[in-house]
Each structure stands twice: as structure tokens, then as C-alpha cells.
Design an enzyme around this catalytic site. Structure first.
Site, PDB file in Angstrom:
ATOM      1  N   HIS A 117       1.197  -1.171   0.024  1.00 30.66           N
ATOM      2  CA  HIS A 117       0.236   0.017  -0.063  1.00 30.66           C
ATOM      3  C   HIS A 117       0.779   1.290   0.170  1.00 30.66           C
ATOM      4  CE1 HIS A 117      -2.904   3.080   1.634  1.00 30.66           C
ATOM      5  NE2 HIS A 117      -3.750   2.007   1.322  1.00 30.66           N
ATOM      6  N   ASP A 130       3.128  -4.142   8.500  1.00 33.59           N
ATOM      7  CA  ASP A 130       2.022  -3.510   8.156  1.00 33.59           C
ATOM      8  C   ASP A 130       0.682  -4.368   8.198  1.00 33.59           C
ATOM      9  OD1 ASP A 130      -0.346  -2.360   7.360  1.00 33.59           O
ATOM     10  OD2 ASP A 130       0.638  -1.455   5.625  1.00 33.59           O
ATOM     11  N   GLN A 167      -4.296  -4.765   7.140  1.00 34.23           N
ATOM     12  CA  GLN A 167      -5.379  -5.906   6.500  1.00 34.23           C
ATOM     13  C   GLN A 167      -5.386  -7.084   7.089  1.00 34.23           C
ATOM     14  OE1 GLN A 167      -7.603  -5.166   4.368  1.00 34.23           O
ATOM     15  NE2 GLN A 167      -6.831  -3.099   4.088  1.00 34.23           N
ATOM     16  N   LYS A 214     -10.694  -0.262  10.529  1.00 29.63           N
ATOM     17  CA  LYS A 214     -11.023  -1.384   9.668  1.00 29.63           C
ATOM     18  C   LYS A 214     -11.297  -2.707  10.681  1.00 29.63           C
ATOM     19  CE  LYS A 214      -7.438   0.016   6.386  1.00 29.63           C
ATOM     20  NZ  LYS A 214      -8.348   0.147   5.268  1.00 29.63           N
ATOM     21  N   CYS A 246      -4.939   2.310  -3.890  1.00 27.32           N
ATOM     22  CA  CYS A 246      -3.624   2.915  -3.223  1.00 27.32           C
ATOM     23  C   CYS A 246      -2.381   1.921  -3.162  1.00 27.32           C
ATOM     24  CB  CYS A 246      -3.839   3.134  -1.679  1.00 27.32           C
ATOM     25  SG  CYS A 246      -4.979   4.733  -1.504  1.00 27.32           S
TER      26      CYS A 246
END
Length: 441
Positions: free
Chosen positions: A149, A226, A229, A252, A399
Site C-alpha cells: 500500500h 503493516d 489488513q 478497519k 492505493c
């Protein structure tokens, strides 16, 4: 536990039924779009909020809204207690050793930028102070992967520009998974940091992050994960992962926007300089010199989002009541169903291309549609026609332009699921896509 969920078909109907019951907890799912029932499949962008979270937000503003830490009055004390309780809750949720290792930020992007700035200014105190003893020296390298991303690319590009570093990109294999051998070959004594997504926001596939961390540490590099997600879909334990840093967002995970987390090992956070100055992050301010607060506060300049942290704690409680193992199994099964209907639907002679087809996915599936003449139907057109039928998906580059360029397309259509989605949503999505293809093909 994870291996069972990722490699087998989901057949536990009791788990699925339990998760379907939670659909009623989300009032926005009763909305209609163009007089059609809302089918929300844009969860990788942001999730909807359960009534318990909405009620917690209202309660906090109605009963305990006061600036934290510096107030002696009761409201301030209550707000402070809730904020710090949420910090402890987050630490427990990701398996951190201490609440001191949890820094609240505005989101994943803010967490990455905070870390990038601090790393750039970090001086190693155990080295000869007579010379430049910055952690990062000109010519040092940072490694990311080809499916990141923008929030895990641009902050490192900016850091490289400031400090004359090199950004290296670990390539993908033909099946769009990370080429772990090519990644290992990129590691050198100049590699100071590896930063990679745990789960791709476009493809929904998991990176072999455990291998990445082990190899990077063997080469002497720090690792940032990261988890934007993965945190909503997969049980995380930062001690088991042994990552040095980890970032993710609350919105999220069924909580409001404007709150994120930067986890860092205490030994590194103690040494890193603060990225911003102002109130709260100080110990003493004098004209001659300012000294900084202890962890975690030296990284939290200004008034924090204390309402958001409290409500995030309530969202974590909601997730924990369902159980991340059940969530992972349910959502993996829904992704399998999406791929199945994309393969088997009647799309009027159009061809559907699924990216990373057959790879186990955490919450998201990306695809494109080609007309009978083999021409790509623009993802925007597909998304618009789905929307007119009440089905919300995400279209574009997500993105992640470098990855989309690698795929050789203008963008993709992404359908992403959450705990409140069920088989009826997938069937409605299939029906809507069939109609869109009949119109565009």
C-alpha cells in the site's frame, strides 16, 4: 490453527450461523441503495460499526468527555482511566509484552510516518559520539515488497530522500506471492529496515511474514509489519512474530476513524526520538532544553483521541466475543465462495480474471472483467453498475499503484468481506455482476 483454516474448505455451519446472527448488530446494513438492500463488500477500506460501538461513542461524549492525564477533576480521571485501559486492551489483543509498547496515532499511515521520522533521527547511544552515529547512514537500504500500500511505500521514499538511502523492492513470483529467495538475496549488511504488509490490501493474500522476519533479523535488520489488513482477520501475537514494529488502524476493526496503533519493542521505543513536539510528550520544558516524557507518552504529542481509544476497546471486546479463529474461518470461506461464483457465474460471454486465484485469502478478492472480444471492461464501470444494484465494492488502484502496474491493468474490482457478510451477500453480488456483464459485454 491458521493452517487448518487456510488450506481447507470451510464446513462448520455452526460458526457461520453464529456470525450471521451478528448481522443484526449493524444498523447501517438495514439501509437501501437505489431502493435495493445494501450489500456491503468494501470492508478492506473500512468496516461498518456495531450498535455496541455506536452506543459507546455516544456514552463517552455524554458522560465522560474531558481531556485526559492533566486534569484533577473526576471527569478527566475517568476519561484517563478509560484511555489507558484501552491501551492495555490493545496490548493484550496483539500479545505485546507491555502497554508501554502501544502508541496511539491517527491510523496506519500516521503510524508508519511516525516511525519513519523517528528512525531517520535516531542516534545510537552506544556508539562513538565523536562521529555521526545516526542509525541510518547514507547508502543504507530499506526493503519493501512489490505489493505494498502507498502508506508503506511513500514514508520510506521520503525517508530515503532525506537521509540518502536506497529503497529496494522484493519481487513477486508468477502466482503473485512474495519471492522469498529473491528477498533473501536483497539482504545485505546495509539493510537496516524491512517493512512489509502482512496481508495485501489488493490481493488478500498473506505474506510469509514469519520467514521475512527471521531472515531480516539474521541479516541484522529491523522489521515493521503493516497489519492494517491482517489485524481484522487473523489472530496476531507480536511476541511470536518477533517483529520490531507493527502498525494498524481501528476503523478497519469496527471502530471509528481517526485512531491507529504503532507497536514497537520497548527497547527500541526507549531509544527512538519523538516525531512531534508539544503538550503531553514532555517531561520538563525550559528555554535552554526540553526533556521528554516516558513511554508511551513521548510519542503522543497533544490531545490524543481519548474517545476513539475507549470506543476501540469496545470494538475489540466485540471481536473477542465472536473469536478471531471463528472470524478467520468464516471470512476465508466467504472468499472461497466469491472465487467460486466468479468462476461459475453466467457472465454473458465475458471472462473474469481473478488475481492470485486459488491462493488463501484474508478478507479480499480482486478481479477484472473482459468482454467477449477480450477487451478489459473498466473497473469503474463494473463498480458503478454494481452500486446501482445496491452492491458496494471498491474499484481502482487501491492505493497500490506499483502492484496494479505490475498486473498490467488500470485497476481492479475488489470485493472484501467482514463478520456480518454471509452467503446471501455473495449470491446477490453474483447476480448483480451477471447483470452488469450483460449490459457491458
Amino acid at each position: 490453527m491458521h493452517k487448518k483454516f487456510w488450506n481447507n474448505q470451510v464446513t462448520d455451519h455452526n460458526i457461520t450461523s453464529t456470525l450471521q446472527m451478528n448481522r443484526n448488530d449493524f444498523p447501517i446494513l438495514n439501509e437501501t441503495v437505489y431502493n435495493k438492500p445494501l450489500i456491503y463488500l468494501d470492508n478492506a477500506a473500512t468496516t461498518q460499526k456495531p450498535q455496541a460501538v455506536i452506543d459507546a461513542l455516544t456514552y463517552a461524549y455524554s458522560h465522560c468527555n474531558a481531556n485526559i492525564h492533566r486534569g484533577v477533576h473526576r471527569l478527566s480521571q475517568v476519561a484517563t482511566e478509560r484511555h489507558e485501559a484501552a491501551r492495555k486492551h490493545v496490548a493484550q489483543f496483539i500479545g505485546a509484552a507491555s502497554a508501554k509498547e502501544i502508541i496511539f496515532t491517527k491510523g496506519t499511515t500516521a503510524s508508519s510516518n511516525t516511525l519513519a521520522w523517528s528512525l531517520g533521527e535516531w542516534k545510537k547511544s552506544d556508539e562513538n559520539t565523536a562521529i555521526d552515529n545516526h542509525f541510518l547512514q547514507p547508502g543504507d537500504e530499506i526493503i519493501v515488497s512489490a505489493l505494498e500500500h502507498h502508506s508503506n511505500i511513500v514514508p520510506w521514499q521520503m525517508l530515503c530522500e532525506r537521509k540518502y538511502l536506497q529503497l529496494r523492492v522484493a519481487p513477486l513470483k508468477d502466482d503473485l506471492t512474495l519471492d522469498i529467495h529473491a528477498f533473501e538475496a536483497l539482504l545485505t549488511p546495509k539493510t537496516k529496515l524491512v517493512s512489509m504488509a502482512h496481508v495485501s490490501n489488493v490481493l488478500g493474500i498473506r505474506q510469509p511474514i514469519e520467514q521475512v522476519i527471521a531472515l531480516a533479523h539474521k541479516a541484522g535488520a529491523l522489521v515493521c509489519v503493516d497489519a492494517a489488513q491482517s489485524a481484522p482477520h487473523i489472530r496476531l501475537n507480536v511476541l511470536d512474530l518477533d517483529c520490531d514494529f507493527l502498525v494498524f488502524s481501528a476503523h478497519k476493526m469496527y471502530a471509528p476513524t481517526g485512531l491507529g496503533v504503532l507497536y514497537g519493542k520497548e527497547k527500541w521505543l526507549e531509544q527512538l526520538p519523538p516525531a512531534q513536539g508539544g503538550g503531553e510528550m514532555i517531561e520538563h520544558v525550559r528555554w535552554e532544553k526540553t526533556t521528554y516524557n516516558t513511554l508511551p507518552y513521548k510519542f503522543e504529542a497533544g490531545t490524543p483521541n481519548y474517545i476513539g481509544s475507549y470506543v476501540f476497546g469496545e470494538a475489540l471486546t466485540y471481536i473477542e466475543k465472536i473469536g478471531l479463529d471463528a472470524i478467520e474461518q468464516h471470512e476465508a470461506g466467504l472468499c472461497q465462495q466469491i472465487e467460486k461464483v466468479l468462476r461459475e457465474g453466467n457472465y454473458s460471454g465475458c471472462t473474469v480474471k481473478i488475481y492470485a486465484e486459488g491462493q488463501p485469502k484474508a478478507g479480499a478478492v480482486s478481479f477484472n472483467v473482459y468482454n467477449p472480444q477480450g477487451k478489459l471492461i473498466h473497473p469503474f464501470d463494473i463498480g458503478t453498475l454494481l452500486d446501482r444494484q445496491g452492491v458496494a465494492v471498491r474499484t481502482g488502484h487501491h492505493c497500490a499503484e506499483p502492484l496494479i502496474d505490475h498486473l498490467g491493468v488500470q485497476g481492479t474490482v475488489r470485493a472484501s468481506v467482514a463478520i456480518y457478510n454471509d452467503e446471501s451477500d455473495i449470491q446477490a453480488f453474483k447476480k448483480a455482476l451477471e447483470k452488469a456483464c450483460a449490459m457491458l459485454g
